[in-house]
Scaffold this motif. Structure first.
Motif, PDB file in Angstrom:
ATOM      1  N   VAL A 101       0.872  -1.181   0.000  1.00 47.94           N
ATOM      2  CA  VAL A 101       0.000   0.000   0.000  1.00 47.94           C
ATOM      3  C   VAL A 101       0.905   1.226   0.000  1.00 47.94           C
ATOM      4  CG1 VAL A 101      -1.809   1.277   1.222  1.00 47.94           C
ATOM      5  CG2 VAL A 101      -1.758  -1.232   1.344  1.00 47.94           C
ATOM      6  N   ARG A 102       0.536   2.214  -0.780  1.00 42.77           N
ATOM      7  CA  ARG A 102       1.269   3.482  -0.769  1.00 42.77           C
ATOM      8  C   ARG A 102       0.294   4.644  -0.699  1.00 42.77           C
ATOM      9  NH1 ARG A 102       4.495   0.349   0.160  1.00 42.77           N
ATOM     10  NH2 ARG A 102       6.580   0.013  -0.731  1.00 42.77           N
ATOM     11  N   THR A 103       0.667   5.654   0.055  1.00 42.62           N
ATOM     12  CA  THR A 103      -0.135   6.872   0.145  1.00 42.62           C
ATOM     13  C   THR A 103       0.260   7.795  -1.010  1.00 42.62           C
ATOM     14  OG1 THR A 103      -0.196   6.671   2.543  1.00 42.62           O
ATOM     15  CG2 THR A 103      -0.744   8.825   1.612  1.00 42.62           C
TER      16      THR A 103
ATOM     17  N   PRO B 143       1.244  17.208   9.840  1.00 46.45           N
ATOM     18  CA  PRO B 143       2.688  16.888   9.863  1.00 46.45           C
ATOM     19  C   PRO B 143       3.145  16.466  11.264  1.00 46.45           C
ATOM     20  CG  PRO B 143       2.290  18.922   8.657  1.00 46.45           C
ATOM     21  CD  PRO B 143       0.973  18.548   9.312  1.00 46.45           C
ATOM     22  N   GLY B 144       3.917  15.392  11.319  1.00 45.36           N
ATOM     23  CA  GLY B 144       4.421  14.912  12.603  1.00 45.36           C
ATOM     24  C   GLY B 144       3.482  13.948  13.300  1.00 45.36           C
ATOM     25  N   LEU B 145       2.236  13.872  12.856  1.00 43.66           N
ATOM     26  CA  LEU B 145       1.260  12.952  13.460  1.00 43.66           C
ATOM     27  C   LEU B 145       0.674  12.046  12.364  1.00 43.66           C
ATOM     28  CD1 LEU B 145      -0.583  15.382  15.908  1.00 43.66           C
ATOM     29  CD2 LEU B 145       1.004  13.561  16.509  1.00 43.66           C
ATOM     30  N   GLY B 146      -0.289  12.568  11.629  1.00 43.83           N
ATOM     31  CA  GLY B 146      -0.958  11.775  10.606  1.00 43.83           C
ATOM     32  C   GLY B 146      -0.111  11.465   9.394  1.00 43.83           C
ATOM     33  N   ASP B 147       0.955  12.209   9.192  1.00 44.04           N
ATOM     34  CA  ASP B 147       1.756  11.960   7.984  1.00 44.04           C
ATOM     35  C   ASP B 147       2.619  10.705   8.093  1.00 44.04           C
ATOM     36  OD1 ASP B 147       3.618  12.907   9.766  1.00 44.04           O
ATOM     37  OD2 ASP B 147       4.519  14.355   8.390  1.00 44.04           O
ATOM     38  N   LYS B 148       2.488   9.969   9.189  1.00 44.38           N
ATOM     39  CA  LYS B 148       3.202   8.695   9.303  1.00 44.38           C
ATOM     40  C   LYS B 148       2.635   7.634   8.360  1.00 44.38           C
ATOM     41  CE  LYS B 148       4.641   9.572  14.043  1.00 44.38           C
ATOM     42  NZ  LYS B 148       4.440   9.263  15.483  1.00 44.38           N
ATOM     43  N   ILE B 149       1.580   7.963   7.643  1.00 48.29           N
ATOM     44  CA  ILE B 149       1.065   7.055   6.606  1.00 48.29           C
ATOM     45  C   ILE B 149       1.939   7.126   5.353  1.00 48.29           C
ATOM     46  CG2 ILE B 149      -1.315   7.078   7.416  1.00 48.29           C
ATOM     47  CD1 ILE B 149      -1.920   9.224   5.319  1.00 48.29           C
ATOM     48  N   GLU B 150       2.862   8.089   5.316  1.00 50.72           N
ATOM     49  CA  GLU B 150       3.820   8.176   4.210  1.00 50.72           C
ATOM     50  C   GLU B 150       5.013   7.275   4.508  1.00 50.72           C
ATOM     51  OE1 GLU B 150       5.160  12.019   2.886  1.00 50.72           O
ATOM     52  OE2 GLU B 150       3.380  12.947   3.740  1.00 50.72           O
ATOM     53  N   LEU B 151       5.471   6.542   3.505  1.00 50.56           N
ATOM     54  CA  LEU B 151       6.595   5.636   3.707  1.00 50.56           C
ATOM     55  C   LEU B 151       7.862   6.387   4.097  1.00 50.56           C
ATOM     56  CD1 LEU B 151       7.493   2.711   3.644  1.00 50.56           C
ATOM     57  CD2 LEU B 151       7.981   2.967   1.194  1.00 50.56           C
ATOM     58  N   LYS B 152       8.020   7.622   3.620  1.00 49.34           N
ATOM     59  CA  LYS B 152       9.229   8.374   3.952  1.00 49.34           C
ATOM     60  C   LYS B 152       9.220   8.867   5.404  1.00 49.34           C
ATOM     61  CE  LYS B 152       7.523  12.752   2.035  1.00 49.34           C
ATOM     62  NZ  LYS B 152       7.737  13.789   1.008  1.00 49.34           N
ATOM     63  N   ARG B 153       8.063   8.776   6.081  1.00 41.41           N
ATOM     64  CA  ARG B 153       7.956   9.171   7.493  1.00 41.41           C
ATOM     65  C   ARG B 153       7.971   7.976   8.440  1.00 41.41           C
ATOM     66  NH1 ARG B 153       9.141  14.439   6.936  1.00 41.41           N
ATOM     67  NH2 ARG B 153       7.693  15.499   5.534  1.00 41.41           N
ATOM     68  N   SER B 154       7.440   6.848   7.956  1.00 39.41           N
ATOM     69  CA  SER B 154       7.278   5.683   8.833  1.00 39.41           C
ATOM     70  C   SER B 154       7.062   4.433   7.992  1.00 39.41           C
ATOM     71  CB  SER B 154       6.061   5.923   9.741  1.00 39.41           C
ATOM     72  OG  SER B 154       5.558   4.729  10.264  1.00 39.41           O
ATOM     73  N   ASP B 155       7.362   3.262   8.584  1.00 40.94           N
ATOM     74  CA  ASP B 155       7.099   1.992   7.897  1.00 40.94           C
ATOM     75  C   ASP B 155       5.681   1.490   8.139  1.00 40.94           C
ATOM     76  OD1 ASP B 155       9.551   1.817   6.715  1.00 40.94           O
ATOM     77  OD2 ASP B 155      10.443   0.577   8.299  1.00 40.94           O
ATOM     78  N   TRP B 156       4.867   2.295   8.827  1.00 40.57           N
ATOM     79  CA  TRP B 156       3.528   1.823   9.224  1.00 40.57           C
ATOM     80  C   TRP B 156       2.723   1.310   8.032  1.00 40.57           C
ATOM     81  CZ3 TRP B 156      -1.479   3.288   7.947  1.00 40.57           C
ATOM     82  CH2 TRP B 156      -2.489   2.716   8.733  1.00 40.57           C
ATOM     83  N   ILE B 157       2.810   1.988   6.880  1.00 38.46           N
ATOM     84  CA  ILE B 157       1.998   1.600   5.720  1.00 38.46           C
ATOM     85  C   ILE B 157       2.349   0.184   5.254  1.00 38.46           C
ATOM     86  CG2 ILE B 157       3.494   2.422   3.833  1.00 38.46           C
ATOM     87  CD1 ILE B 157      -0.261   3.188   4.146  1.00 38.46           C
ATOM     88  N   LYS B 158       3.544  -0.306   5.634  1.00 36.42           N
ATOM     89  CA  LYS B 158       3.939  -1.668   5.255  1.00 36.42           C
ATOM     90  C   LYS B 158       3.269  -2.727   6.121  1.00 36.42           C
ATOM     91  CE  LYS B 158       8.464  -0.842   3.125  1.00 36.42           C
ATOM     92  NZ  LYS B 158       9.903  -1.191   3.177  1.00 36.42           N
ATOM     93  N   SER B 159       2.537  -2.299   7.157  1.00 38.64           N
ATOM     94  CA  SER B 159       1.893  -3.281   8.036  1.00 38.64           C
ATOM     95  C   SER B 159       0.767  -4.034   7.314  1.00 38.64           C
ATOM     96  CB  SER B 159       1.352  -2.600   9.297  1.00 38.64           C
ATOM     97  OG  SER B 159       0.422  -1.584   8.970  1.00 38.64           O
ATOM     98  N   PHE B 160       0.384  -3.570   6.128  1.00 41.03           N
ATOM     99  CA  PHE B 160      -0.645  -4.281   5.352  1.00 41.03           C
ATOM    100  C   PHE B 160      -0.050  -5.400   4.495  1.00 41.03           C
ATOM    101  CE2 PHE B 160      -2.345   0.012   5.979  1.00 41.03           C
ATOM    102  CZ  PHE B 160      -3.590  -0.274   6.511  1.00 41.03           C
ATOM    103  N   ASP B 161       1.260  -5.377   4.284  1.00 42.83           N
ATOM    104  CA  ASP B 161       1.897  -6.341   3.379  1.00 42.83           C
ATOM    105  C   ASP B 161       1.576  -7.781   3.794  1.00 42.83           C
ATOM    106  OD1 ASP B 161       2.944  -4.023   2.408  1.00 42.83           O
ATOM    107  OD2 ASP B 161       5.049  -4.599   2.621  1.00 42.83           O
ATOM    108  N   GLY B 162       1.117  -8.570   2.830  1.00 45.83           N
ATOM    109  CA  GLY B 162       0.869  -9.990   3.073  1.00 45.83           C
ATOM    110  C   GLY B 162      -0.457 -10.303   3.723  1.00 45.83           C
TER     111      GLY B 162
END
Length: 208
Positions: free
Chosen positions: A120-122, A129-148
């Protein structure tokens, strides 16, 4: 005096016309370059969630326009279809989380043909900024939690943030954003599961 004013007005008008023509010319000249850069960026994102070595078709050209309430918007979305020797392998679907903290969040969700999420990519958002933008891969790996991961039915309670009893982390001070993204990815997965055969049998409709 009046003659001077008229002369200055004519000069200003001429200057405005020349500026408009120059801007228009530059815009026309740069259109192909901009389009090429946008295509390259999109392909880079698509190949980040669909294994390029697993397909042998043109992912950018093999796509179809779709619309469904599960995709979060009344506007059209796009499904990019990956095939190997015309056999369906994977797809990437643009989708919208309509209920982000600061408005809509635009996403790209990849699936293998069996319905497993490949990434998944945003694509675009206005989260804090600093809170909700962690859905961006360049800010956090959180978006990778959907992988698999995958979903089989809408009632699967694991598809929530942990605060709601699910399996996905929320951000400290920003639960609304990850909650919106989880819901959007879940609904897109349900859409893909129900429509994948129709997608791969549809005619290309997003180019030309």
């Amino acid at each position: 005096m009046k003659q001077a004013i008229n002369k200055n007005a004519q000069l200003l008008a001429l200057f405005a016309i020349v500026c408009t023509l120059v801007v228009g010319l530059i815009s026309e000249l740069t259109k192909p370059t901009i389009a090429k850069q946008e295509q390259a960026q999109l392909l880079k994102t698509l190949h980040a969630i669909i294994d390029e070595s697993a397909i042998n078709n043109d992912l950018y050209q093999d796509c179809t326009v779709i619309s469904d309430p599960l995709l979060g918007s009344g506007k059209s979305q796009t499904a990019y279809l990956g095939r190997f020797d015309n056999k369906p392998i994977a797809a990437a679907i643009t989708t919208t989380a309509p209920d982000g903290y600061n408005g809509k969040i635009f996403l790209l969700v990849g699936f293998s043909y069996d319905g497993k999420i490949t990434g998944v990519r945003t694509l675009k958002h206005n989260e804090t900024p600093g809170l909700g933008d962690k859905i961006e891969l360049k800010r956090s790996d959180w978006i990778k939690s959907f992988d698999g991961k995958r979903i089989e039915k809408a009632s699967d309670s694991r598809w929530n943030v942990k605060k709601d009893g699910g399996m996905f982390d929320q951000f400290t001070g920003a639960t609304i954003t990850p909650r919106a993204v989880v819901k959007a990815v879940k609904n897109t997965n349900l859409y893909f599961n129900a429509n994948k055969d129709a997608l791969f049998n549809s005619a290309t409709s997003c180019r030309g």
